[in-house]
Scaffold this motif. Structure first.
Motif, PDB file in Angstrom:
ATOM      1  N   MET B   1      74.561  41.125  -0.724  1.00 15.79           N
ATOM      2  CA  MET B   1      74.365  41.925  -2.064  1.00 15.79           C
ATOM      3  C   MET B   1      73.450  43.057  -1.932  1.00 15.79           C
ATOM      4  O   MET B   1      72.853  43.147  -0.907  1.00 15.79           O
ATOM      5  N   VAL B   2      73.736  44.140  -2.721  1.00 10.23           N
ATOM      6  CA  VAL B   2      72.804  45.310  -2.516  1.00 10.23           C
ATOM      7  C   VAL B   2      72.189  45.807  -3.980  1.00 10.23           C
ATOM      8  O   VAL B   2      72.880  45.547  -4.812  1.00 10.23           O
ATOM      9  N   ALA B   3      70.857  46.151  -3.862  1.00 10.61           N
ATOM     10  CA  ALA B   3      70.275  46.412  -4.939  1.00 10.61           C
ATOM     11  C   ALA B   3      69.833  48.050  -4.964  1.00 10.61           C
ATOM     12  O   ALA B   3      69.079  48.201  -4.034  1.00 10.61           O
ATOM     13  N   ILE B   4      70.317  48.593  -6.023  1.00  9.47           N
ATOM     14  CA  ILE B   4      69.981  50.014  -6.175  1.00  9.47           C
ATOM     15  C   ILE B   4      68.933  50.017  -7.286  1.00  9.47           C
ATOM     16  O   ILE B   4      69.001  49.832  -8.319  1.00  9.47           O
ATOM     17  N   ARG B   5      67.753  50.784  -7.009  1.00  5.91           N
ATOM     18  CA  ARG B   5      66.764  51.160  -8.083  1.00  5.91           C
ATOM     19  C   ARG B   5      66.572  52.648  -8.059  1.00  5.91           C
ATOM     20  O   ARG B   5      66.106  53.133  -7.026  1.00  5.91           O
ATOM     21  N   VAL B   6      66.833  53.402  -9.218  1.00  5.01           N
ATOM     22  CA  VAL B   6      66.573  54.678  -9.335  1.00  5.01           C
ATOM     23  C   VAL B   6      65.251  54.871 -10.394  1.00  5.01           C
ATOM     24  O   VAL B   6      65.628  54.354 -11.498  1.00  5.01           O
ATOM     25  N   VAL B   7      64.150  55.150 -10.089  1.00  4.55           N
ATOM     26  CA  VAL B   7      63.071  55.045 -11.103  1.00  4.55           C
ATOM     27  C   VAL B   7      62.199  56.557 -11.286  1.00  4.55           C
ATOM     28  O   VAL B   7      61.905  57.159 -10.215  1.00  4.55           O
ATOM     29  N   LEU B   8      62.335  57.200 -12.444  1.00  3.41           N
ATOM     30  CA  LEU B   8      61.548  58.399 -12.797  1.00  3.41           C
ATOM     31  C   LEU B   8      60.278  58.149 -13.270  1.00  3.41           C
ATOM     32  O   LEU B   8      60.214  57.097 -14.031  1.00  3.41           O
ATOM     33  N   VAL B   9      59.441  58.802 -12.963  1.00  2.00           N
ATOM     34  CA  VAL B   9      58.099  58.720 -13.320  1.00  2.00           C
ATOM     35  C   VAL B   9      57.778  59.338 -14.905  1.00  2.00           C
ATOM     36  O   VAL B   9      58.416  60.076 -15.100  1.00  2.00           O
ATOM     37  N   TRP B  71      78.459  49.492  -1.491  1.00  2.00           N
ATOM     38  CA  TRP B  71      77.117  50.178  -1.862  1.00  2.00           C
ATOM     39  C   TRP B  71      77.410  51.634  -1.981  1.00  2.00           C
ATOM     40  O   TRP B  71      76.805  52.347  -2.777  1.00  2.00           O
ATOM     41  N   GLU B  72      78.503  52.166  -1.378  1.00  2.00           N
ATOM     42  CA  GLU B  72      78.671  53.586  -1.510  1.00  2.00           C
ATOM     43  C   GLU B  72      79.097  53.996  -2.929  1.00  2.00           C
ATOM     44  O   GLU B  72      78.750  54.863  -3.647  1.00  2.00           O
ATOM     45  N   ARG B  73      80.112  53.118  -3.739  1.00  2.00           N
ATOM     46  CA  ARG B  73      80.736  53.258  -4.818  1.00  2.00           C
ATOM     47  C   ARG B  73      79.476  53.220  -5.958  1.00  2.00           C
ATOM     48  O   ARG B  73      79.152  53.995  -6.844  1.00  2.00           O
ATOM     49  N   ALA B  74      78.608  52.356  -5.499  1.00  2.00           N
ATOM     50  CA  ALA B  74      77.414  51.865  -6.634  1.00  2.00           C
ATOM     51  C   ALA B  74      76.480  53.094  -6.612  1.00  2.00           C
ATOM     52  O   ALA B  74      75.828  53.358  -7.317  1.00  2.00           O
ATOM     53  N   LEU B  75      76.219  53.613  -5.347  1.00  2.00           N
ATOM     54  CA  LEU B  75      75.239  54.506  -5.230  1.00  2.00           C
ATOM     55  C   LEU B  75      75.936  55.826  -6.156  1.00  2.00           C
ATOM     56  O   LEU B  75      74.782  56.563  -6.722  1.00  2.00           O
ATOM     57  N   GLU B  76      77.204  56.314  -6.112  1.00  2.00           N
ATOM     58  CA  GLU B  76      77.621  57.127  -6.698  1.00  2.00           C
ATOM     59  C   GLU B  76      77.609  57.018  -8.182  1.00  2.00           C
ATOM     60  O   GLU B  76      77.231  57.837  -8.982  1.00  2.00           O
ATOM     61  N   ILE B 167      72.678  46.295   4.301  1.00  2.00           N
ATOM     62  CA  ILE B 167      73.159  47.652   4.536  1.00  2.00           C
ATOM     63  C   ILE B 167      73.081  48.173   5.900  1.00  2.00           C
ATOM     64  O   ILE B 167      72.204  48.021   6.621  1.00  2.00           O
ATOM     65  N   ASP B 168      73.751  49.428   6.224  1.00  2.00           N
ATOM     66  CA  ASP B 168      73.441  50.181   7.269  1.00  2.00           C
ATOM     67  C   ASP B 168      72.326  51.133   6.690  1.00  2.00           C
ATOM     68  O   ASP B 168      72.686  52.175   6.008  1.00  2.00           O
ATOM     69  N   PRO B 169      71.043  51.121   7.182  1.00  2.00           N
ATOM     70  CA  PRO B 169      69.962  51.930   6.686  1.00  2.00           C
ATOM     71  C   PRO B 169      70.203  53.509   6.674  1.00  2.00           C
ATOM     72  O   PRO B 169      69.929  54.362   6.040  1.00  2.00           O
ATOM     73  N   ASP B 170      70.848  53.871   8.244  1.00  2.00           N
ATOM     74  CA  ASP B 170      71.216  55.091   8.267  1.00  2.00           C
ATOM     75  C   ASP B 170      72.328  55.920   7.395  1.00  2.00           C
ATOM     76  O   ASP B 170      72.063  56.907   6.885  1.00  2.00           O
ATOM     77  N   ALA B 171      73.308  55.094   7.286  1.00  2.00           N
ATOM     78  CA  ALA B 171      74.375  55.460   6.565  1.00  2.00           C
ATOM     79  C   ALA B 171      73.988  55.595   4.826  1.00  2.00           C
ATOM     80  O   ALA B 171      74.307  56.460   4.203  1.00  2.00           O
ATOM     81  N   VAL B 172      73.095  54.785   4.812  1.00  2.00           N
ATOM     82  CA  VAL B 172      72.475  54.724   3.166  1.00  2.00           C
ATOM     83  C   VAL B 172      71.735  56.015   2.835  1.00  2.00           C
ATOM     84  O   VAL B 172      72.011  56.461   2.020  1.00  2.00           O
TER      85      VAL B 172
END
Lengths: 424, 394
Positions: B1-9, B71-76, B167-172
């Protein structure tokens, strides 16, 4: 065409099952995802094994398992767990009682020593028993004070009637008054034996794990009593209604009888629950929450009793909403499941969400230990795999057939409403 | 699984009107310039993924959990939601109605309602002194323009993108840099809010919707996560009741020795982050036992501050927290959230070696001294949530 929904493994890790000479079944789940080891010891005893009128005994005994045995005085199990940086807990259900620990991988055998000591016997000091009875009375009061818990207890009691699944796991205050050290010791003697138990050891295990289990628990004599034969689940044959008033938010539970996890169509009902309740796009999330704007929250799911299940829908209403309107929409959606099978995209989405949910349910080591232990103690290690495959393979027609057979409230269900007190 | 978190201050601590952070955050997932909330939910769920957006006390943001292969689609999708929210008015109306219903549901939970009153006593006018939802009035007053403004200001303040999993850290890293090029890195962590403890002890008895239990909170404001006393107080909290099972002085005394409550606990840095957390003891009990439970909790807190912990207690608390470290990093979601929190606070919380060194440092004397500095038994706030209409026990 999109790729088919992924098939997660039914159980995480590499599994090996053994049986010690005293009958204890031991399952090792080898999985080095984190430097942790969880143990989960399941006894095949629960609320359903209590004599009539003696409700709460299994749960009372679970509490007393932390209150003193030969090698561990009152509170010492928790103190040792803390000193070793671990965690522990326990739970009692209608079918099982389970005790679990998680420790760093270099110190987990401490859990085996504790389990062996309290499997051999408990101190059951009468003062400690009396004090713990008071704690459980407070626990009962807390449950009765929570509007959701109170409604659910009432609905399950009505759904199962005289069947043991209709009894509260905690028992009643009157029943608890009759239970003392002697009764608790007797219950322990009858059921807390290795031949009535399943131990799962999961995580970053070394090859010596089984030998450590054998050394700690292999010397305990078997001799469990056979479990009492359970009565068959009742046939409701009608829609029953319960209405109570508590708090200021409207709440609704609809519970329908459903087959046990190893019976035909249980898996189909699980997928049907996903179709109506999993994800924002599911049928009833849209109808009641996202588009209908009738409810704050909605959920659908199946309980997992070994003798039978219930298909349960729960909704928390927005202020001012007529519960009758929510009821009408629920019933209509259930009827539609039998007449309007899901389209391929709808079913594909539900399958993918179902698979993700399955994976998240076993994400952590202690979850893997508990899921595996429950399977081994009840219906067998193959059961989760069969259920998963059947749910993901169910066709639209098979789902519609299951819906027509099981999801007809007028044929037998309990509708529980908790309405605002101020409106009474 | 992949977890994406985008957090704004930012979050509610910087909002001008109550409710703004919560609703601006939640509205992110309610439609973008490219698709409405239905199409967005379908795009996410056709992957078997989940996407949610949130508004908290110190940040707003987006969370996506998906299969690693997606992961790519999730990031988009995360970038689309973050940068192109539509803030549709009808969804704001719906979310405001939902949040008002959450306030009603909270009021139905007597323990939660008492906890809110306790926070109000401790934090006063600070955002943490009120629920994130604000009030029915503040929810009704909010409009899409205010949410849009709050979002723009949050973006300008900067934020962090974390992707964890198989995930592949470089690609991500390459993909994330491209998708979130418009997001500036967060500036230095803001200073904690100055929240003065009350000058003298206060005791409140709010009426709750409970039918039987009384909920007791006793405590004080403690310290922020970056405060030099944080770790000493974290250890003190374990000694008091934040450790394993029913260890700790409060559960031992209140539940184990006297059988006064089913649930009894205590912490010393609860919720500490950019702003100070709380030191408190809690018990849920019955009306006839409440006075004894309250007295027992006060006695234990006073004794603890006066005498400090024993060396053995501190050693065991340290061992407990050290042993818990791997538990905090088991899953992709946990790792993503830990990394995001580290970035927001400017502390290497994700670095296990740093955490171990922090925990190793305080001595028994350090813990006792921190308690003496930060916890004043003469100025404790006590909140006793009592049933407005008690019913006899069955």
């Amino acid at each position: 065409m999109a790729a088919p929904a992924p098939r997660p493994p039914a159980l995480a890790g590499a599994l090996e099952v053994d049986r010690l000479a005293n009958g204890l079944r031991v399952c090792r789940v080898v999985n080095a995802q984190a430097p942790l080891v969880s143990t989960a010891l399941f006894y095949r005893v629960g609320c359903r094994d209590e004599p009539r009128g003696r409700g709460g005994l299994a749960h009372f005994l679970e509490h007393m398992m932390f209150k003193g045995s030969a090698g561990y005085g009152p509170g010492e199990i928790d103190r040792l767990t803390q000193a070793l940086g671990g965690s522990n807990n326990a739970f009692t259900s209608h079918d099982l009682t389970a005790y679990h620990f998680t420790f760093a991988a270099d110190r987990w055998p401490a859990a085996l020593a504790i389990e062996a000591d309290r499997m051999r016997g408990l101190t059951l000091d009468p003062e400690a028993v009396a004090s713990e009875r008071q704690v459980i009375l407070e626990e009962i009061a807390m449950y009765r004070d929570d509007p959701w818990d109170a409604l659910e207890l009432d609905v399950q009691a009505e759904l199962w009637g005289d069947h043991p699944y209709g009894r509260p796991v905690l028992g009643t205050p009157e029943e608890l008054e009759g239970e003392g050290a002697e009764q608790l010791a007797g219950f322990h003697r009858r059921f807390y034996r290795p031949d009535n138990a399943v131990l799962v050891v999961a995580g970053d295990l070394e090859a010596s794990a089984l030998a450590l289990v054998e050394e700690a628990l292999g010397g305990i004599a078997p001799g469990a009593d056979p479990r009492p034969a359970p009565p068959p689940p009742p046939a409701l044959g009608e829609l029953r209604r319960i209405e109570r008033r508590q708090g200021e938010v409207g709440r609704l539970i609809l519970a329908l009888p459903a087959p046990a996890p190893d019976r035909p169509e249980h898996a189909e009902l699980r997928m049907l629950a996903a179709l109506v309740g999993l994800g924002r796009s599911s049928r009833l999330q849209r109808e009641l929450v996202e588009e209908g704007e009738l409810c704050l929250a909605f959920s659908a799911g199946l309980t997992d009793g070994a003798l039978g299940s219930s298909f349960t829908l729960a909704a928390e209403l927005l202020p001012g909403i007529d519960p009758g309107e929510v009821e009408r929409r629920l019933f209509a959606a259930l009827a539609a499941l039998g007449t309007l099978p899901p389209s391929e995209p709808e079913l594909d989405r539900a399958r993918r969400l179902f698979a993700s949910d399955w994976v998240y349910g076993q994400e952590r080591i202690h979850q893997q230990a508990l899921v595996t232990g429950q399977a081994l103690a009840e219906l067998g290690l193959e059961q989760p795999g069969r259920l998963l495959a059947r749910a993901l393979d169910a066709t639209p027609d098979e789902l519609a057939t299951a819906a027509r057979r099981w999801l007809v409230p007028e044929a037998g269900a309990v509708l529980g409403l908790s309405l605002p007190e101020s409106a009474s | 699984m992949v977890a994406i978190r985008v957090v704004l201050v930012g979050g509610a601590r910087v909002e001008l009107a109550p409710s703004t952070a919560l609703l601006a955050g939640r509205l992110l997932a309610e439609g973008t310039g490219r698709r409405d909330h239905r199409a967005l939910a379908e795009a996410v769920e056709s992957l078997g993924a989940s996407l949610s957006s949130f508004g908290g006390y110190e940040s707003i943001g987006v969370a996506v959990d998906a299969l690693a292969a997606d992961w790519e689609r999730a990031l988009e999708l995360a970038a689309e939601v973050l940068f192109e929210p539509a803030f549709p008015e009808e969804r704001l109306t719906f979310l405001a109605r939902q949040a008002a219903a959450e306030l009603e549901a909270l009021a139905d939970q007597a323990d939660a309602a008492t906890a809110l009153e306790f926070s109000r006593q401790l934090y006063g006018a600070h955002a943490r002194g009120r629920p994130l939802q604000g009030s029915a009035a503040s929810l009704a007053a909010l409009d899409p323009a205010a949410c849009r403004r709050f979002h723009a200001e949050s973006l300008a303040r900067g934020g962090v993108v974390v992707v964890a999993g198989a995930i592949d850290p470089d690609a991500v890293a390459r993909a994330a840099a491209a998708a979130f090029a418009a997001l500036p890195p967060p500036a230095a962590p803001p200073p904690p809010a100055a929240i003065a403890p009350p000058r003298r002890a206060v005791r409140r008895q709010p009426a709750t919707r409970a039918r039987d239990p009384v909920h007791l909170f006793v405590g004080q404001i403690s310290v922020a996560r970056a405060d030099p006393d944080f770790t000493a107080l974290e250890l003190a909290g374990v000694v008091l009741g934040a450790g394993a099972g029913l260890t700790g002085r409060i559960p031992q005394r209140v539940r184990e020795q006297e059988g006064l409550a089913y649930h009894a606990t205590a912490e010393c840095v609860a919720g500490a982050s950019i702003d100070p957390g709380r030191a408190f003891a809690y018990a849920g009990t019955s009306p006839d036992l409440a006075a004894r439970a309250e007295r027992a909790m006060l006695e234990e807190l006073e004794r603890f501050v006066a005498e400090g912990p024993t060396a053995r207690e501190v050693d065991e608390a340290r061992a407990y927290l050290l042993g818990r470290e791997p538990f905090r990093r088991e899953t992709a979601r946990q790792r993503a959230e830990l990394e995001a929190q580290s970035a927001l606070l400017g502390l290497p919380l994700h670095d296990a070696a740093w955490v171990r060194a922090e925990l190793a440092a305080p001595s028994r004397a350090d813990v006792a001294a921190a308690l003496g500095r930060r916890l004043d038994p003469a100025r404790l706030a006590r909140v006793v949530g009592r049933p407005r209409r008690a019913l006899p026990r069955a």
